[in-house]
Design a protein around this motif. Sequence first.
Motif, mmCIF file in Angstrom:
data_model
loop_
_atom_site.group_PDB
_atom_site.id
_atom_site.type_symbol
_atom_site.label_atom_id
_atom_site.label_comp_id
_atom_site.label_asym_id
_atom_site.label_seq_id
_atom_site.Cartn_x
_atom_site.Cartn_y
_atom_site.Cartn_z
ATOM 1 N N HIS A 215 3.301 -3.436 3.770
ATOM 2 C CA HIS A 215 4.503 -3.050 3.039
ATOM 3 C C HIS A 215 4.240 -1.698 2.395
ATOM 4 C CE1 HIS A 215 5.861 -7.177 3.631
ATOM 5 N NE2 HIS A 215 4.609 -7.502 3.345
ATOM 6 N N ASN A 216 5.030 -0.717 2.799
ATOM 7 C CA ASN A 216 4.877 0.633 2.266
ATOM 8 C C ASN A 216 5.567 0.713 0.906
ATOM 9 O OD1 ASN A 216 4.826 3.335 1.696
ATOM 10 N ND2 ASN A 216 5.372 3.973 3.782
ATOM 11 N N GLY B 148 -8.768 5.351 -2.696
ATOM 12 C CA GLY B 148 -7.725 4.338 -2.847
ATOM 13 C C GLY B 148 -8.282 2.991 -2.464
ATOM 14 N N GLY B 149 -7.500 1.956 -2.686
ATOM 15 C CA GLY B 149 -7.971 0.608 -2.396
ATOM 16 C C GLY B 149 -7.785 0.166 -0.951
ATOM 17 N N GLU B 150 -7.226 1.055 -0.102
ATOM 18 C CA GLU B 150 -6.890 0.639 1.273
ATOM 19 C C GLU B 150 -8.118 0.233 2.082
ATOM 20 O OE1 GLU B 150 -5.824 3.505 -0.113
ATOM 21 O OE2 GLU B 150 -3.728 2.920 -0.443
ATOM 22 N N LEU B 151 -9.126 1.067 2.074
ATOM 23 C CA LEU B 151 -10.329 0.737 2.853
ATOM 24 C C LEU B 151 -10.997 -0.503 2.275
ATOM 25 C CD1 LEU B 151 -11.712 4.334 3.489
ATOM 26 C CD2 LEU B 151 -10.466 2.871 5.087
ATOM 27 N N ALA B 152 -10.949 -0.641 0.964
ATOM 28 C CA ALA B 152 -11.512 -1.833 0.324
ATOM 29 C C ALA B 152 -10.743 -3.081 0.768
ATOM 30 C CB ALA B 152 -11.469 -1.679 -1.194
ATOM 31 N N ALA B 153 -9.426 -2.969 0.890
ATOM 32 C CA ALA B 153 -8.613 -4.113 1.344
ATOM 33 C C ALA B 153 -8.976 -4.489 2.775
ATOM 34 C CB ALA B 153 -7.129 -3.786 1.237
ATOM 35 N N THR C 206 0.828 -1.216 0.000
ATOM 36 C CA THR C 206 0.000 0.000 0.000
ATOM 37 C C THR C 206 0.859 1.262 0.000
ATOM 38 O OG1 THR C 206 -1.599 1.242 1.325
ATOM 39 C CG2 THR C 206 -0.150 -0.224 2.533
ATOM 40 N N VAL C 207 0.269 2.365 -0.470
ATOM 41 C CA VAL C 207 0.935 3.661 -0.324
ATOM 42 C C VAL C 207 0.478 4.374 0.939
ATOM 43 C CG1 VAL C 207 1.739 4.312 -2.605
ATOM 44 C CG2 VAL C 207 -0.669 4.502 -2.119
ATOM 45 N N GLU C 208 -0.549 3.856 1.592
ATOM 46 C CA GLU C 208 -1.099 4.513 2.791
ATOM 47 C C GLU C 208 -1.202 3.521 3.956
ATOM 48 O OE1 GLU C 208 -1.791 7.631 3.231
ATOM 49 O OE2 GLU C 208 -2.266 8.519 1.285
ATOM 50 N N PRO C 209 -0.056 3.030 4.459
ATOM 51 C CA PRO C 209 -0.150 2.029 5.531
ATOM 52 C C PRO C 209 -0.916 2.530 6.762
ATOM 53 C CG PRO C 209 2.139 2.702 5.161
ATOM 54 C CD PRO C 209 1.330 3.296 4.064
ATOM 55 N N ASP C 210 -0.789 3.802 7.083
ATOM 56 C CA ASP C 210 -1.461 4.310 8.287
ATOM 57 C C ASP C 210 -2.983 4.329 8.146
ATOM 58 O OD1 ASP C 210 0.908 4.610 9.586
ATOM 59 O OD2 ASP C 210 1.149 6.725 8.991
ATOM 60 N N GLY D 215 -4.434 -0.019 -5.016
ATOM 61 C CA GLY D 215 -4.088 1.042 -5.946
ATOM 62 C C GLY D 215 -4.329 2.418 -5.339
ATOM 63 N N HIS D 216 -3.954 3.419 -6.052
ATOM 64 C CA HIS D 216 -4.186 4.794 -5.627
ATOM 65 C C HIS D 216 -4.133 5.649 -6.869
ATOM 66 C CE1 HIS D 216 -4.223 7.727 -2.262
ATOM 67 N NE2 HIS D 216 -4.698 6.659 -1.655
ATOM 68 N N TYR D 217 -4.498 6.900 -6.789
ATOM 69 C CA TYR D 217 -4.491 7.781 -7.945
ATOM 70 C C TYR D 217 -5.302 7.137 -9.075
ATOM 71 C CZ TYR D 217 -0.522 8.762 -4.977
ATOM 72 O OH TYR D 217 0.268 8.934 -3.890
ATOM 73 N N LYS D 218 -4.709 7.020 -10.263
ATOM 74 C CA LYS D 218 -5.418 6.401 -11.404
ATOM 75 C C LYS D 218 -5.241 4.889 -11.424
ATOM 76 C CE LYS D 218 -7.787 9.340 -13.589
ATOM 77 N NZ LYS D 218 -9.210 9.090 -13.767
ATOM 78 N N GLY D 219 -4.578 4.348 -10.430
ATOM 79 C CA GLY D 219 -4.366 2.899 -10.419
ATOM 80 C C GLY D 219 -2.943 2.526 -10.763
#
Length: 224
Positions: free
Chosen positions: A36-37, A139-144, A7-11, A112-116
Amino acid sequence: MRIDIITVEPDLIKSPFENSMMKRAIDKGLAEVHFHNLREYGFGNYRQIDDYQFGGGAGMVLMIEPIAKCIEKLQSERTYDEIIYMTPDAKTLNQATANTLSLKENIIILTGHYKGVDQRVRDKYVTKEISIGDYVLTGGELAAAVLCDAVIRLIPGVLGDETSALTDSFQDNLLSPPVYTRPSEYEGMKVPEVLLSGNFPKIEEWRSEQAYKRTKEIRPDLLD
Ligand code: 6GU
């Protein structure tokens, strides 16, 4: 079960794993989740991970190299059953998918994030793509986190009451019937008589009828 989340947003994603059911599953050793950041695999002093898209258009795209580096490092340490990419342009998550994934040993979830991500990441590494519904998240973080909750609670031993996951909405493609607890009457609103009857075959029959009725009314598509 081991889950590695890239992820790009681990926090943004960590807190659901530090609470409630997912924390208990991890504390009991039934699930192991590693973050993994992606930025740590980026280029140069700025740890660059994204760039403009070829052909023009708004929004940045995550580059293949940092993702490849991270995935290949993980693959050098163990074998993965699935590499899942969270994206709105995929099939929607359902209970059947959650059931299947709960039986896996090791999975990677890429958010993913941004445009994927660059399409070549999907072509080369990803074995399964999942969306959590027909709307767009940043982003996909909450979905994950949603996916992990749906999967981890199905691992045997995670829920206190072993039978409770089996009676969830969707486990049999029906919505759940109504439930009641004390008091048996509140401001003139009574609990259905049958639930107080102690006649368990009858109660089961009532619950099935109610589940079917609710499904027909709210989600007729599930009955097709
Ligand atoms: Cl998996 N990602 C994003 N960004 N938005 C979504 C989604 C995933 N599922 C539904 N909307």
